[in-house]
Design a protein around this motif. Sequence first.
Motif, PDB file in Angstrom:
ATOM      1  N   LEU A  46       0.829  -1.206   0.000  1.00 15.13           N
ATOM      2  CA  LEU A  46       0.000   0.000   0.000  1.00 15.13           C
ATOM      3  C   LEU A  46       0.866   1.259   0.000  1.00 15.13           C
ATOM      4  O   LEU A  46       1.599   1.497   0.960  1.00 15.13           O
ATOM      5  N   PRO A  47       0.773   2.089  -1.044  1.00 13.92           N
ATOM      6  CA  PRO A  47       1.433   3.400  -0.976  1.00 13.92           C
ATOM      7  C   PRO A  47       0.571   4.326  -0.101  1.00 13.92           C
ATOM      8  O   PRO A  47      -0.659   4.325  -0.233  1.00 13.92           O
ATOM      9  N   ALA A  48       1.213   5.086   0.785  1.00 15.63           N
ATOM     10  CA  ALA A  48       0.446   5.947   1.699  1.00 15.63           C
ATOM     11  C   ALA A  48       1.143   7.290   1.858  1.00 15.63           C
ATOM     12  O   ALA A  48       2.376   7.368   1.907  1.00 15.63           O
ATOM     13  N   PHE A  49       0.328   8.354   1.937  1.00 14.00           N
ATOM     14  CA  PHE A  49       0.843   9.722   2.051  1.00 14.00           C
ATOM     15  C   PHE A  49       0.631  10.234   3.466  1.00 14.00           C
ATOM     16  O   PHE A  49      -0.449  10.067   4.031  1.00 14.00           O
ATOM     17  N   VAL A  50       1.643  10.878   4.019  1.00 14.94           N
ATOM     18  CA  VAL A  50       1.479  11.494   5.328  1.00 14.94           C
ATOM     19  C   VAL A  50       1.926  12.950   5.224  1.00 14.94           C
ATOM     20  O   VAL A  50       2.988  13.257   4.688  1.00 14.94           O
ATOM     21  N   ARG A  51       1.046  13.838   5.696  1.00  9.98           N
ATOM     22  CA  ARG A  51       1.316  15.276   5.542  1.00  9.98           C
ATOM     23  C   ARG A  51       1.536  15.920   6.904  1.00  9.98           C
ATOM     24  O   ARG A  51       0.776  15.681   7.845  1.00  9.98           O
ATOM     25  N   GLU A  52       2.558  16.720   6.939  1.00  8.95           N
ATOM     26  CA  GLU A  52       2.925  17.387   8.188  1.00  8.95           C
ATOM     27  C   GLU A  52       1.923  18.499   8.525  1.00  8.95           C
ATOM     28  O   GLU A  52       1.458  19.211   7.638  1.00  8.95           O
ATOM     29  N   GLY A  53       1.599  18.611   9.800  1.00  8.51           N
ATOM     30  CA  GLY A  53       0.857  19.782  10.273  1.00  8.51           C
ATOM     31  C   GLY A  53      -0.624  19.818   9.959  1.00  8.51           C
ATOM     32  O   GLY A  53      -1.222  20.890   9.910  1.00  8.51           O
ATOM     33  N   ILE A  54      -1.270  18.678   9.766  1.00  8.68           N
ATOM     34  CA  ILE A  54      -2.724  18.695   9.558  1.00  8.68           C
ATOM     35  C   ILE A  54      -3.401  17.970  10.729  1.00  8.68           C
ATOM     36  O   ILE A  54      -2.843  17.040  11.307  1.00  8.68           O
ATOM     37  N   GLY A  55      -4.605  18.429  11.049  1.00 12.25           N
ATOM     38  CA  GLY A  55      -5.328  17.856  12.189  1.00 12.25           C
ATOM     39  C   GLY A  55      -6.228  16.701  11.782  1.00 12.25           C
ATOM     40  O   GLY A  55      -6.551  15.819  12.583  1.00 12.25           O
ATOM     41  N   GLU A  56      -6.652  16.737  10.518  1.00 10.32           N
ATOM     42  CA  GLU A  56      -7.549  15.703   9.985  1.00 10.32           C
ATOM     43  C   GLU A  56      -6.974  15.203   8.658  1.00 10.32           C
ATOM     44  O   GLU A  56      -6.310  15.973   7.957  1.00 10.32           O
ATOM     45  N   SER A  61      -8.505  14.776  -4.067  1.00 11.83           N
ATOM     46  CA  SER A  61      -9.729  14.803  -4.880  1.00 11.83           C
ATOM     47  C   SER A  61      -9.596  14.001  -6.174  1.00 11.83           C
ATOM     48  O   SER A  61     -10.571  13.428  -6.653  1.00 11.83           O
ATOM     49  N   SER A  62      -8.400  13.937  -6.725  1.00 13.26           N
ATOM     50  CA  SER A  62      -8.228  13.197  -7.981  1.00 13.26           C
ATOM     51  C   SER A  62      -8.064  11.695  -7.754  1.00 13.26           C
ATOM     52  O   SER A  62      -7.934  10.929  -8.706  1.00 13.26           O
ATOM     53  N   MET A  63      -8.056  11.286  -6.476  1.00 12.36           N
ATOM     54  CA  MET A  63      -7.956   9.858  -6.148  1.00 12.36           C
ATOM     55  C   MET A  63      -9.003   9.528  -5.080  1.00 12.36           C
ATOM     56  O   MET A  63      -8.670   9.356  -3.909  1.00 12.36           O
ATOM     57  N   PRO A  64     -10.271   9.444  -5.496  1.00 14.73           N
ATOM     58  CA  PRO A  64     -11.345   9.232  -4.510  1.00 14.73           C
ATOM     59  C   PRO A  64     -11.059   8.010  -3.639  1.00 14.73           C
ATOM     60  O   PRO A  64     -10.763   6.941  -4.154  1.00 14.73           O
ATOM     61  N   GLY A  65     -11.121   8.207  -2.313  1.00 15.32           N
ATOM     62  CA  GLY A  65     -10.832   7.102  -1.395  1.00 15.32           C
ATOM     63  C   GLY A  65      -9.419   7.158  -0.834  1.00 15.32           C
ATOM     64  O   GLY A  65      -9.104   6.454   0.125  1.00 15.32           O
ATOM     65  N   VAL A  66      -8.556   7.998  -1.414  1.00 18.67           N
ATOM     66  CA  VAL A  66      -7.182   8.135  -0.927  1.00 18.67           C
ATOM     67  C   VAL A  66      -7.057   9.461  -0.183  1.00 18.67           C
ATOM     68  O   VAL A  66      -7.657  10.457  -0.588  1.00 18.67           O
ATOM     69  N   VAL A  67      -6.326   9.458   0.925  1.00 20.47           N
ATOM     70  CA  VAL A  67      -6.149  10.691   1.703  1.00 20.47           C
ATOM     71  C   VAL A  67      -4.665  10.976   1.945  1.00 20.47           C
ATOM     72  O   VAL A  67      -3.824  10.084   1.824  1.00 20.47           O
ATOM     73  N   GLN A  68      -4.389  12.224   2.292  1.00 17.03           N
ATOM     74  CA  GLN A  68      -3.113  12.559   2.922  1.00 17.03           C
ATOM     75  C   GLN A  68      -3.355  12.318   4.411  1.00 17.03           C
ATOM     76  O   GLN A  68      -4.241  12.930   5.015  1.00 17.03           O
ATOM     77  N   HIS A  69      -2.578  11.423   4.989  1.00 16.64           N
ATOM     78  CA  HIS A  69      -2.790  11.060   6.377  1.00 16.64           C
ATOM     79  C   HIS A  69      -2.184  12.054   7.353  1.00 16.64           C
ATOM     80  O   HIS A  69      -1.188  12.709   7.057  1.00 16.64           O
ATOM     81  N   THR A  70      -2.780  12.110   8.532  1.00 19.46           N
ATOM     82  CA  THR A  70      -2.115  12.707   9.689  1.00 19.46           C
ATOM     83  C   THR A  70      -1.194  11.616  10.233  1.00 19.46           C
ATOM     84  O   THR A  70      -1.299  10.438   9.840  1.00 19.46           O
ATOM     85  N   ARG A  71      -0.319  11.975  11.167  1.00 18.88           N
ATOM     86  CA  ARG A  71       0.542  10.952  11.771  1.00 18.88           C
ATOM     87  C   ARG A  71      -0.312   9.859  12.409  1.00 18.88           C
ATOM     88  O   ARG A  71      -0.025   8.673  12.294  1.00 18.88           O
ATOM     89  N   ASP A  72      -1.376  10.307  13.039  1.00 28.71           N
ATOM     90  CA  ASP A  72      -2.247   9.369  13.737  1.00 28.71           C
ATOM     91  C   ASP A  72      -3.006   8.445  12.782  1.00 28.71           C
ATOM     92  O   ASP A  72      -3.052   7.220  12.981  1.00 28.71           O
ATOM     93  N   SER A  73      -3.592   9.034  11.738  1.00 31.83           N
ATOM     94  CA  SER A  73      -4.378   8.187  10.817  1.00 31.83           C
ATOM     95  C   SER A  73      -3.453   7.267  10.018  1.00 31.83           C
ATOM     96  O   SER A  73      -3.849   6.184   9.604  1.00 31.83           O
ATOM     97  N   LEU A  74      -2.203   7.690   9.814  1.00 35.02           N
ATOM     98  CA  LEU A  74      -1.251   6.801   9.128  1.00 35.02           C
ATOM     99  C   LEU A  74      -0.981   5.554   9.977  1.00 35.02           C
ATOM    100  O   LEU A  74      -0.924   4.438   9.465  1.00 35.02           O
ATOM    101  N   ARG A  75      -0.824   5.780  11.281  1.00 38.15           N
ATOM    102  CA  ARG A  75      -0.596   4.615  12.164  1.00 38.15           C
ATOM    103  C   ARG A  75      -1.750   3.638  12.053  1.00 38.15           C
ATOM    104  O   ARG A  75      -1.551   2.423  11.976  1.00 38.15           O
ATOM    105  N   PRO A  95       5.982  17.600   3.411  1.00 40.76           N
ATOM    106  CA  PRO A  95       6.423  18.484   4.483  1.00 40.76           C
ATOM    107  C   PRO A  95       5.683  19.816   4.481  1.00 40.76           C
ATOM    108  O   PRO A  95       5.093  20.197   3.465  1.00 40.76           O
ATOM    109  N   LEU A  96       5.726  20.516   5.591  1.00 38.71           N
ATOM    110  CA  LEU A  96       5.153  21.863   5.670  1.00 38.71           C
ATOM    111  C   LEU A  96       5.954  22.827   4.817  1.00 38.71           C
ATOM    112  O   LEU A  96       5.403  23.624   4.073  1.00 38.71           O
ATOM    113  N   GLU A  97       7.274  22.742   4.945  1.00 38.93           N
ATOM    114  CA  GLU A  97       8.162  23.677   4.251  1.00 38.93           C
ATOM    115  C   GLU A  97       8.919  22.957   3.143  1.00 38.93           C
ATOM    116  O   GLU A  97       9.572  21.952   3.389  1.00 38.93           O
TER     117      GLU A  97
END
Length: 340
Positions: A46-56, A61-75, A95-97
């Motif tokens: 499974l390829p998975a994306f994790v984005r820094e600094g998001i709460g949810e 949108s171009s990949m319905p069902g796929v999200v940028q994860h928070t650290r928590d949702s990635l776990r 990353p944020l920056e």
Amino acid sequence: MSNDRQQGAGTVGLEHLGVRPRRLRTSPAMRRMVAEYRLHPAELILPAFVREGIGEPVPVSSMPGVVQHTRDSLRKAAAEAAEAGLGGIMLFGVPLEKDACGTAGTDPEGILQVAIRDVRAEVGDDLVVMSDLCLDEFTDHGHCGVLDAAGRVENDATLERYAEMARVQAEAGVHVVGPSGMMDGQVKVVREALDGAGYQDVSILAYTAKYASAFFGPFREAVDSSLKGDRKTYQQDPANARESLRELALDLAEGADIVMVKPALPYLDVLRRVADAVDVPVAAYQVSGEYAMVEAAAANGWIERDRTIMETLTGAKRAGANMILTYWAVEAAQRLARGE
Ligand code: PBG
């Protein structure tokens, strides 16, 4: 009489029709028994994306069902992947920056390194933890390497950045690194960096045949890429197949443990040629555009979604893939576990 029979429509020569391939397609049990290829959850990644600094989690949108994860949702996603019996998870950090040389990619506290530690803490060795080793998620210009004064991607300066990325990802606990930037010599440099830092056991999944593909389009949104232009000076021309065998020879000589072809569906011929040429495991990456294409057609009612998904995965397997990176990995594994 016999003359009549021979001339009757549809009956000519039937006495000779001893071979009837349809006999082996008569029932689900028969078809299951004679199937030449069988998918298994353990070969799905499974390829998975994790984005820094998001709460949810943020939907892509171009990949319905796929999200940028928070650290928590990635776990949680990693735990779910392990539960589903997947082979592995491939992590991409957002990353944020971002800056010109992709500093966040080599920061030990950068989002990708933090995510590797999080996922290892969650799944231990139950799931193979992999990380993308490339700069495009971290650079403000969106290219896979650093640029020279003329704005060209500079191969050898980029390799130094990759070596550093390999060390910090290994330090964070990754099992497999996936150099995906298509720089010349990237496998060699990454292997040396890992060995030099004492990480002989960290494996390299080499992006061996990676094409400058329009099918990567939706991925750009998934990693908030600001790329203008294209990657045609480093990724391969879709017009070339034999060139992949050259890339293959180099990656094997440089120490690749697993070789990959990407995208999958438009390059099944390349996958077959690579699979026939090697004795190492072969991976295929069913990329963002392949996912988006099927989801969009299914959402319009133009295609049978679940069957199409399984057919594309089976196609990659038939073409020689031992493992497949797919955004449908968890649902496909669950379907396989139900015997569908
Ligand atoms: C590079 C990388 C890309 C993908 C995986 N690794 C983007 C690119 O090369 O343009 C694309 C994956 C996909 O489209 O699903 N870090």
